[in-house]
Design a protein around this motif. Structure first.
Motif, PDB file in Angstrom:
ATOM      1  N   GLU A   1       0.867  -1.280   0.010  1.00 22.55           N
ATOM      2  CA  GLU A   1      -0.151  -0.099  -0.004  1.00 22.55           C
ATOM      3  C   GLU A   1       0.990   1.297  -0.032  1.00 22.55           C
ATOM      4  N   GLY A   2       1.812   1.199   1.009  1.00 20.63           N
ATOM      5  CA  GLY A   2       2.713   2.441   1.079  1.00 20.63           C
ATOM      6  C   GLY A   2       3.710   2.312  -0.385  1.00 20.63           C
ATOM      7  N   GLY A   3       4.095   1.032  -0.810  1.00 23.80           N
ATOM      8  CA  GLY A   3       4.821   1.306  -1.998  1.00 23.80           C
ATOM      9  C   GLY A   3       4.216   1.514  -3.303  1.00 23.80           C
ATOM     10  N   ILE A   4       2.981   1.335  -3.303  1.00 21.87           N
ATOM     11  CA  ILE A   4       2.212   1.858  -4.581  1.00 21.87           C
ATOM     12  C   ILE A   4       2.302   3.417  -4.533  1.00 21.87           C
ATOM     13  N   LEU A   5       1.806   3.945  -3.480  1.00 22.85           N
ATOM     14  CA  LEU A   5       1.817   5.514  -3.444  1.00 22.85           C
ATOM     15  C   LEU A   5       3.186   5.882  -3.622  1.00 22.85           C
ATOM     16  N   ALA A   6       4.260   5.219  -3.090  1.00 18.70           N
ATOM     17  CA  ALA A   6       5.609   5.821  -3.493  1.00 18.70           C
ATOM     18  C   ALA A   6       6.026   5.535  -4.822  1.00 18.70           C
ATOM     19  N   TYR A   7       5.599   4.582  -5.387  1.00 23.05           N
ATOM     20  CA  TYR A   7       5.651   4.363  -7.126  1.00 23.05           C
ATOM     21  C   TYR A   7       4.969   5.741  -7.705  1.00 23.05           C
ATOM     22  N   GLY A   8       3.971   6.158  -7.353  1.00 24.15           N
ATOM     23  CA  GLY A   8       3.260   7.211  -7.885  1.00 24.15           C
ATOM     24  C   GLY A   8       4.108   8.442  -7.660  1.00 24.15           C
ATOM     25  N   TRP A   9       4.538   8.675  -6.336  1.00 25.92           N
ATOM     26  CA  TRP A   9       5.532   9.807  -6.169  1.00 25.92           C
ATOM     27  C   TRP A   9       6.940   9.888  -6.919  1.00 25.92           C
ATOM     28  N   ALA A  10       7.258   8.478  -7.333  1.00 28.70           N
ATOM     29  CA  ALA A  10       8.458   8.642  -7.945  1.00 28.70           C
ATOM     30  C   ALA A  10       8.329   8.954  -9.275  1.00 28.70           C
ATOM     31  N   ARG A  11       7.198   8.455  -9.902  1.00 19.81           N
ATOM     32  CA  ARG A  11       6.881   8.451 -11.359  1.00 19.81           C
ATOM     33  C   ARG A  11       6.508  10.109 -11.406  1.00 19.81           C
ATOM     34  N   VAL A  12       5.858  10.929 -10.611  1.00 23.39           N
ATOM     35  CA  VAL A  12       5.587  12.421 -10.765  1.00 23.39           C
ATOM     36  C   VAL A  12       6.966  13.117 -10.587  1.00 23.39           C
ATOM     37  N   TRP A  13       7.738  12.715  -9.586  1.00 18.66           N
ATOM     38  CA  TRP A  13       8.862  13.539  -9.131  1.00 18.66           C
ATOM     39  C   TRP A  13      10.039  13.232 -10.382  1.00 18.66           C
ATOM     40  N   GLU A  14       9.972  12.122 -11.189  1.00 18.98           N
ATOM     41  CA  GLU A  14      10.828  11.977 -12.239  1.00 18.98           C
ATOM     42  C   GLU A  14      10.261  12.894 -13.542  1.00 18.98           C
TER      43      GLU A  14
ATOM     44  N   ASN B   1       4.676  -8.321  -2.938  1.00 19.08           N
ATOM     45  CA  ASN B   1       4.194  -7.074  -2.521  1.00 19.08           C
ATOM     46  C   ASN B   1       5.243  -5.901  -1.847  1.00 19.08           C
ATOM     47  N   ASP B   2       6.530  -6.570  -1.493  1.00 18.26           N
ATOM     48  CA  ASP B   2       7.401  -5.753  -0.908  1.00 18.26           C
ATOM     49  C   ASP B   2       8.254  -5.098  -1.969  1.00 18.26           C
ATOM     50  N   LEU B   3       8.214  -5.361  -3.107  1.00 14.42           N
ATOM     51  CA  LEU B   3       9.443  -4.813  -4.198  1.00 14.42           C
ATOM     52  C   LEU B   3       9.210  -3.369  -4.599  1.00 14.42           C
ATOM     53  N   PRO B   4       8.006  -2.657  -4.372  1.00 18.48           N
ATOM     54  CA  PRO B   4       7.857  -1.358  -4.610  1.00 18.48           C
ATOM     55  C   PRO B   4       8.819  -0.445  -3.828  1.00 18.48           C
TER      56      PRO B   4
ATOM     57  N   ALA C   1      -1.236 -19.271  -6.023  1.00 18.67           N
ATOM     58  CA  ALA C   1      -2.053 -18.743  -7.285  1.00 18.67           C
ATOM     59  C   ALA C   1      -1.381 -17.647  -7.871  1.00 18.67           C
ATOM     60  N   LEU C   2      -1.444 -17.580  -8.955  1.00 21.53           N
ATOM     61  CA  LEU C   2      -1.110 -16.205  -9.741  1.00 21.53           C
ATOM     62  C   LEU C   2      -2.133 -14.969  -9.587  1.00 21.53           C
ATOM     63  N   TRP C   3      -1.571 -13.978  -9.320  1.00 16.49           N
ATOM     64  CA  TRP C   3      -2.401 -12.998  -8.930  1.00 16.49           C
ATOM     65  C   TRP C   3      -2.197 -11.652  -9.873  1.00 16.49           C
ATOM     66  N   ALA C   4      -2.964 -11.115 -10.495  1.00 11.89           N
ATOM     67  CA  ALA C   4      -2.768 -10.010 -11.265  1.00 11.89           C
ATOM     68  C   ALA C   4      -1.929  -8.820 -10.523  1.00 11.89           C
ATOM     69  N   ASP C   5      -2.043  -8.697  -9.186  1.00 16.02           N
ATOM     70  CA  ASP C   5      -1.487  -7.776  -8.477  1.00 16.02           C
ATOM     71  C   ASP C   5       0.334  -8.013  -8.335  1.00 16.02           C
TER      72      ASP C   5
ATOM     73  N   ALA D   1       5.900  -6.147  -9.215  1.00 16.51           N
ATOM     74  CA  ALA D   1       7.608  -6.745  -9.620  1.00 16.51           C
ATOM     75  C   ALA D   1       7.855  -5.971 -10.800  1.00 16.51           C
ATOM     76  N   THR D   2       7.209  -5.804 -11.750  1.00 16.76           N
ATOM     77  CA  THR D   2       7.693  -5.184 -13.119  1.00 16.76           C
ATOM     78  C   THR D   2       8.433  -4.119 -13.013  1.00 16.76           C
ATOM     79  N   PRO D   3       8.017  -2.947 -12.203  1.00 18.23           N
ATOM     80  CA  PRO D   3       8.846  -1.764 -12.332  1.00 18.23           C
ATOM     81  C   PRO D   3      10.139  -2.080 -11.615  1.00 18.23           C
ATOM     82  N   PHE D   4      10.204  -2.604 -10.389  1.00 16.58           N
ATOM     83  CA  PHE D   4      11.597  -2.874  -9.942  1.00 16.58           C
ATOM     84  C   PHE D   4      12.333  -3.902 -10.694  1.00 16.58           C
ATOM     85  N   LEU D   5      12.017  -5.077 -11.754  1.00 17.53           N
ATOM     86  CA  LEU D   5      12.780  -5.548 -12.343  1.00 17.53           C
ATOM     87  C   LEU D   5      13.409  -4.667 -13.438  1.00 17.53           C
TER      88      LEU D   5
END
Length: 357
Positions: A74-87, A116-119, A165-169, A174-178
């Motif tokens: 949850e915090g990670g996805i918000l941080a992902y958004g901050w990173a994209r906007v800052w960049e 889920n921790d990768l962001p 199970a495989l999840w869409a989440d 994972a992919t932004p980090f990879l």
């Protein structure tokens, strides 16, 4: 007479001028202003620009104090958004929040132990590009070791999310980090892993005819099955596909399949946008409630596709922009009417007041 007020989209107020008509606003590319047109009866349209507080900044200001203890998705996805906007904008507000969150989690001894921790590791790499620090590389290296060598997988290598199970989440986590780790380390292995995960998950989760994504697909008889087309899950997929496509060359092996799946998915989603310019929480169920987080993710993924030429602007641009406006945290920023963009004549390009006699 009439005047324009500083109140976001639809903020024009007629003063003794009945019939004032306002076009649906759109975000300016920097996200700090709304652009919209209005006119008095019998007059042509004027274009106005009104400053707003960007939605992501509104959310960030409200929750930054709590994020030091929320280092997972949850915090990670918000941080992902901050990173994209800052960049994209260089706005130091987002850089400061990103720094505070990553370093707070590091000080607490947080370790990546689930996809889920990768962001968290993605955000650390974004900071490292601007301010090289050994702790950021330490975070990223531990995360890379986890995802490549420790995370549970299916026999063909797809990352298992939870309960066999495989999840869409998984793809949004994972992919932004990879991708970012591959760029930082100069190792295409991680870029290829991101593409591999996109295509393996598509094979399991994307419906063969509807081209929408299920939320979860069981790997074994005991795995979780969620065959519904969940809005946020479909938003995860559009956003993560855009992340991979933006960061890979057209001839990168496997990318063409990512692009094809993304385009088919986008076409399926846009056909299900409801009359309120949002997607329902189960996107093909018109009686379910509209879901803002999934709608915002999907709209962002579509808008990027239009901007980069992956999607047809005539089909996707206007509805995706309207969706972002309707999912803004502030009701005042939502459009009051929908007139076609062709109705707008760009007579004035700054926010102003006009008086008529």
């Amino acid at each position: 007479g009439w005047s324009m007020k500083d109140a976001g989209g639809g903020g024009a107020r007629g003063l003794g001028a009945p019939g004032l008509q306002v076009e649906a606003p759109r975000f300016r590319p920097d996200g700090d202003h709304l652009l919209f047109a209005m006119r008095l009866p019998g007059d042509s349209f004027d274009l106005f620009m009104a400053p707003i507080t960007p939605p992501l900044q509104q959310v960030g200001a409200a929750v930054i104090g709590a994020l030091a203890i929320d280092c997972s998705w949850e915090g990670g996805i918000l941080a992902y958004g901050w990173a994209r906007v800052w960049e994209s904008t260089g706005d130091a507000v987002y850089r400061g929040w990103l720094d505070r969150w990553v370093n707070g989690c590091y000080a607490a001894g947080f370790q990546v132990a689930h996809v889920n921790d990768l962001p968290y590791a993605y955000a650390a790499l974004v900071l490292h590009v601007d301010d090289p620090q050994s702790r950021y590389l330490e975070i990223a290296a531990q995360a890379a070791d986890f995802v490549m060598n420790q995370a549970p997988r299916t026999a063909d290598g797809a990352l298992i999310h939870l309960d066999d199970a495989l999840w869409a989440d998984t793809l949004m986590m994972a992919t932004p980090f990879l991708i970012k780790y591959g760029q930082t380390a100069g190792d295409n292995l991680y870029t290829q892993e991101a593409i591999k995960q996109m295509n393996l998950h598509a094979a399991a989760l994307q419906h063969p005819t509807a081209r929408l994504y299920r939320h979860a697909f069981p790997v074994s008889a005991g795995g979780v099955s969620s065959p519904t087309f969940w809005a946020r899950g479909n938003g995860w997929l559009l956003a993560s596909a855009a992340e991979v496509l933006r960061n890979t060359a057209p001839d990168e092996p496997g990318r063409a399949t990512v692009l094809q799946n993304y385009q088919q998915h986008a076409a399926a989603m846009i056909a299900l946008l409801d009359s309120g310019d949002r997607w329902r929480t189960v996107v093909n169920q018109p009686t379910f409630y509209p879901e803002s987080s999934g709608s915002a993710l999907a709209a962002a993924g579509l808008i990027e596709g239009v901007a980069r030429g992956w999607l047809d602007a005539g089909q996707f641009a206007a509805p995706a922009q309207r969706c972002l406006l309707y999912t803004s945290p502030s009701p005042r920023d939502r459009p009051r009417s929908r007139m076609p963009p062709s109705a707008c004549k760009k007579k004035n390009t700054t926010h102003h007041q006009k008086q008529s006699n």
